[in-house]
Each structure stands twice: as structure tokens, then as C-alpha cells.
Write a protein that holds these residues in place. Structure first.
Motif, PDB file in Angstrom:
ATOM      1  N   THR A 287       0.716  -1.232   0.010  1.00 26.19           N
ATOM      2  CA  THR A 287      -0.012   0.046  -0.092  1.00 26.19           C
ATOM      3  C   THR A 287       0.831   1.412  -0.018  1.00 26.19           C
TER       4      THR A 287
ATOM      5  N   SER B  13      -7.615   1.064  -5.514  1.00 24.91           N
ATOM      6  CA  SER B  13      -8.208   1.621  -4.248  1.00 24.91           C
ATOM      7  C   SER B  13      -7.541   1.400  -2.909  1.00 24.91           C
ATOM      8  N   ARG B  14      -6.918   0.048  -3.012  1.00 22.61           N
ATOM      9  CA  ARG B  14      -6.186  -0.371  -1.865  1.00 22.61           C
ATOM     10  C   ARG B  14      -4.850   0.272  -2.065  1.00 22.61           C
TER      11      ARG B  14
END
Length: 518
Positions: free
Chosen positions: A304, A373-374
Motif C-alpha cells: 500500500t 483503491s487499496r
């Protein structure tokens, strides 16, 4: 060993092989490429890289033994020795490409030629081992020779040509030559009509390079006559390839494989390959490519990215703008004050964006959205409705000058984290923007210039030396086939900006911005 030494020793070896060959005469067309042409061309490309020659020697010996002996138990081993050699050459070509990326298309042509040689090695092994490829044995062998001449020698020759002369048509002609071997192979496998079309495509590329070869300035007139003759030979043989493909597709002409062997054997081996190698050995133009050297952010992400990446690098300092003074890039007096003020006082403005994915790219964009999105990086919305981007500009320590991170969000979702810095090359200052990615970073080097009262930020390298979009990974800087351009203008106290992204010069993303003073 010197180039002259290689030429003499390999020529003698080939003459011995030709004298004692137990194979049909036409097999010598591939053998001369394997024993003589490929080693000589590799020497022209790699010059002082002597390591590759330790793989050349066993390869040419293996081919020579295969040619002068009857079927034996070691044929498989000998063929695999040559295949290993072609694999090493392909890896060297791939390494050259990785260390440079999609820049200097003439070098990319050479890299692709080296990688295509491995495919030629695979077809050679299939021919020697009599593997059922779905084709007749002669067509299997012909495919192997195709990938040695048209897919190895020709891309290298056009690469040498591009080092000297690279007009606007050169990239397009090179693309045709590089994709044609695959299109021809697909056509032969699945469709005689596609084979016919692929030969027409090949003709465009070949005749285009004949024209370019005539226009090039060489070391002397003797070299020019040799190289033009070499390319001209392809202009003749491609006509008969067209007749052969026409016969396959429409049954009009009766050009036989036996005729093609004799005709192509003379023109491709003696005139295209041999004359071409002699011509380029008189003077091999040096590569224009220079290793990229500009500051790279040391910040990369993991699984991330998002704002978590700032925890280890954030320092106790804030900025109001993306830059301190726009005059280091352009003459501020030639721009509307609001444009310069936006970059110097960015936090005083509101940013509204409309994202437009081009239709052909939407499936890829939708797929990427499953991860973005992650990842919380390059997390652009799929919708095309206007949305406000908010965010902050914070100071970051990443090894570059006055780096600041611009965090952009839509509502609570992080869209971008872009790390802004600058660097100067040849008295020109660039925006040096890094987007952290998992274990790597995407780097945008943008050149700024004023255009009729508007501000253009562009990654097009034709306008400035370092400009471009790159992937940085463990010290390697790889130029990506991407281009981006921002165009800002002011009208009635409102700033508008158009952000365009292209891949291989094809538009895939456009973002329109409205920028309002708070």
C-alpha cells in the motif's frame, strides 16, 4: 579476438563445413548465418564485450558438427548448445533494453533483433530434432532462417542506420519491421490472407528503409554503395515473397519453394547479409544513447502506498505551493499572474477535476481500479462527472532538493501522492515528480515553457534532454512508452488545465481541471 580475426577464422570454418557438408546445399544458407554472419554482427554491436564470445565458440562448433555429420545420438545436444547461445544473446538484448527503456528506438531495434534470434534458435532445434510443429520440415527450417536474417540481421542494420539518420518516418518504419516477423508467422500459421497482408506491410518498411539508406551520410562512397545495395536486395526478394504469398492466398501465381530457396539464397545471403556486414564493418556508427542521470526519490511503497508512506519521511515543515518561484522555469512576466501564483500558492486554490478515460482503455482502467483503491496511488475515479480534489502539501526528506508531497483526495479517498522537486540540466530546470509505487517509483520529468500566454508542462523528450516518464527500480531508470502534457490557461480569473496521457503516442486519459481561487 579482433573483428578481423573473427572474420577470417569463421570464414575458413564455414568453407570447411561447406566442403564436407552432408546436408542438402540449401542448409548452408542457415549455417553461414550461424557460423559467420551472427558472430560478426554481434561483434559490431557489443564491441568490447568479450564474454559473449565464450558462448559463440561452442555454438558455431556445434552447428559445424551438425552440418558435416550424419544423424547421430548427439544431434540433440549440439542443437541445444546453439539454442543456449541464442538464449544468452536474447538475454543480453533484454538487459540492454531494461537498462534504457523505450528510448532511442534505433537501439531498441538492435535489442529486438537480439531477442528474436532466440526464436530462430527454437525453430532450428525443432528442425534438427524433427519436432512436429504443424508445418512441413522445410517450412520449419525456413522459419528458423527467417528469424536469423529478417528478424536478427535486418533489425540490427536498421538500428545502425538510425544511429546516423533518424527522420520523423524512422520510428514508424522501424515499428513495421519489428512487428512484421510476428505478423508473418501468425499469417503462415492461421491465414494465407493475413500472410499476404503482412508481406505488403513488410514491403512498406523495406522500401522505406531503402529510401532512408540512400539519404544517409556515410564514412565514404564505398560504404554507401554497399549498404544501399544490401537494403536494395531486400527490395527485390520481397517482391517474390509477395508473389509466393499471393499464390498461397489466391492461387494466382505458381512461385515454388524450390525457386524461393535458390532466389532468396543468393540475394539474402550474398547481397543483403554479406554485403551489408561488409558495409557496416567499414564504419559502425556509435550509439547516441547516454545513461540517464538525474535525482531519483529514495521513497518507494510496499503493498500500500497512500499517506502511510509519509510517516517515515515527513519532516516538520509545510509549504503553500508546489514550487517557491516559477521564474526558475519560465519568464513569469510572459504568463498571466494567476498561473504563477497557482504553483507558488497552491493551497489558496480549489481544484475541480473531470476524468475521461478513452473508450479503448476503459477495460484496462476498470481492471486497475480493483487494485488502485487499496494501493491509494493513481487511484483515479472511473466516472466522468466533475469532482473536487482536496489535499495538503507537506515537506518530505527523500534525498532530493526541497521535496514536497502533494496529497490529493476526493472526499476521503487518496487519489495521488506526488513528490515534487526540481533539477537542472544544461541550464534548464525541470520539474522532477515522483509517484511512489510498490518497491519502485514512477518519475515524471517535465519541461516547462510559455506558449502564447499559456503554460505548457510536457514530458516529450524531443523538447528537452531529460524530459520523459520513467520507472525507477533499485537504481535502474527505465523509460516508459508514456507521454504526459499539462496545458494551463487563465480566463476571467479562472484557471483551466488539460492533462493528457498517451501510451505509444495513443491517448488513453484526459483530465480537465477548473482551478478557482478560494
Amino acid at each position: 579476438m579482433t573483428y578481423k580475426g573473427i572474420a577470417i577464422s569463421h570464414t575458413i570454418l564455414f568453407l570447411i563445413v561447406a566442403a564436407f557438408s552432408v546436408e542438402p546445399w540449401y542448409f548452408l544458407m542457415l549455417s553461414v548465418a550461424q557460423i559467420l554472419f551472427v558472430p560478426l554482427v554481434l561483434k559490431l554491436v557489443l564491441k568490447d564485450d568479450h564474454l559473449i564470445y565464450y558462448f559463440v565458440i561452442p555454438a558455431v562448433i556445434a552447428v559445424s558438427i551438425l552440418q558435416i555429420t550424419e544423424d547421430s545420438r548427439i544431434d540433440s545436444l549440439l542443437a541445444l548448445i546453439y539454442l543456449l547461445f541464442t538464449f544468452i544473446v536474447a538475454m543480453v538484448g533484454f538487459k540492454r533494453f531494461i537498462n534504457r527503456g523505450f528510448t532511442n528506438i534505433e537501439e531498441f531495434a538492435i535489442d529486438m533483433g537480439m531477442m528474436y534470434l532466440f526464436i530462430g534458435g527454437l525453430w532450428f532445434v525443432a528442425s534438427v530434432l524433427e519436432i512436429d510443429t504443424g508445418f512441413t520440415p522445410i517450412l520449419t527450417w525456413l522459419t528458423g532462417i527467417h528469424f536469423h536474417y529478417s528478424s536478427f540481421l535486418l533489425p540490427v542494420f536498421i538500428g545502425f542506420l538510425g544511429r546516423v539518420y533518424k527522420p520523423a518516418s524512422y520510428p514508424w518504419l522501424t515499428a513495421i519491421i519489428l512487428i512484421s516477423p510476428l505478423v508473418v508467422a501468425i499469417g503462415i500459421t492461421f491465414s494465407t490472407l493475413l500472410e499476404f497482408i503482412s508481406v505488403l506491410l513488410y514491403m512498406i518498411g523495406i522500401y522505406g528503409f531503402i529510401v532512408l539508406a540512400i539519404k544517409v551520410t556515410y564514412k565514404n562512397g564505398y560504404q554507401k554503395s554497399l549498404i544501399v545495395t544490401s537494403f536494395g536486395a531486400l527490395g527485390v526478394t520481397i517482391l517474390f515473397s509477395l508473389l509466393y504469398a499471393t499464390g498461397n492466398a489466391f492461387g494466382i501465381f505458381g512461385v515454388t519453394i524450390d525457386f524461393m530457396l535458390k532466389f532468396h539464397g543468393f540475394f539474402n545471403c550474398l547481397i543483403f547479409a554479406f554485403v551489408g556486414i561488409v558495409g557496416w564493418s567499414i564504419w559502425t556508427p556509435p550509439a547516441r544513447y547516454k545513461k540517464l542521470q538525474f535525482p531519483i526519490s529514495k521513497i518507494t511503497g510496499k503493498g500500500t502506498v497512500g499517506e502511510k508512506i509519509l510517516d517515515d519521511y515527513h519532516i516538520n515543515k509545510t509549504y503553500m505551493g508546489l514550487v517557491d518561484d516559477m521564474s526558475i522555469f519560465v519568464d513569469k512576466e510572459s504568463l498571466p499572474p494567476m498561473i504563477s501564483n497557482f504553483y507558488e500558492q497552491t493551497m489558496h486554490y480549489r481544484l475541480f477535476s473531470t476524468v475521461h478515460w478513452h473508450a479503448w482503455f476503459k477495460p484496462f482502467a476498470a481492471l486497475y481500479r480493483l487494485f488502485s483503491s487499496r494501493l491509494q496511488q493513481l487511484n483515479l475515479p472511473f466516472t466522468s462527472r466533475e469532482m473536487e480534489m482536496t489535499g495538503d502539501i507537506v515537506a518530505i526528506e527523500d534525498g532530493r532538493t526541497n521535496t514536497r508531497a502533494w496529497i490529493r483526495k476526493i472526499e476521503t479517498s487518496t487519489i495521488f501522492i506526488a513528490l515534487y522537486s526540481i533539477h537542472t540540466r544544461d541550464e534548464k530546470t525541470f520539474m522532477n515528480i515522483s509517484l511512489p509505487l510498490p518497491w519502485s517509483s514512477m518519475v515524471g520529468i517535465l519541461a516547462l515553457q510559455e506558449q502564447d500566454g499559456k503554460l505548457l508542462l510536457t514530458s516529450k523528450s524531443a523538447l528537452a534532454s531529460d524530459a520523459g516518464i520513467y520507472l525507477a527500480f533499485r537504481g535502474t531508470i527505465f523509460k516508459l512508452p508514456l507521454e504526459e502534457q499539462f496545458l494551463l490557461e487563465e480566463e476571467n480569473k479562472i484557471l483551466t488545465a488539460k492533462h493528457e496521457m498517451r501510451i505509444f503516442s495513443i491517448p488513453f486519459l484526459t483530465i480537465n481541471y477548473r482551478i478557482l481561487l478560494k
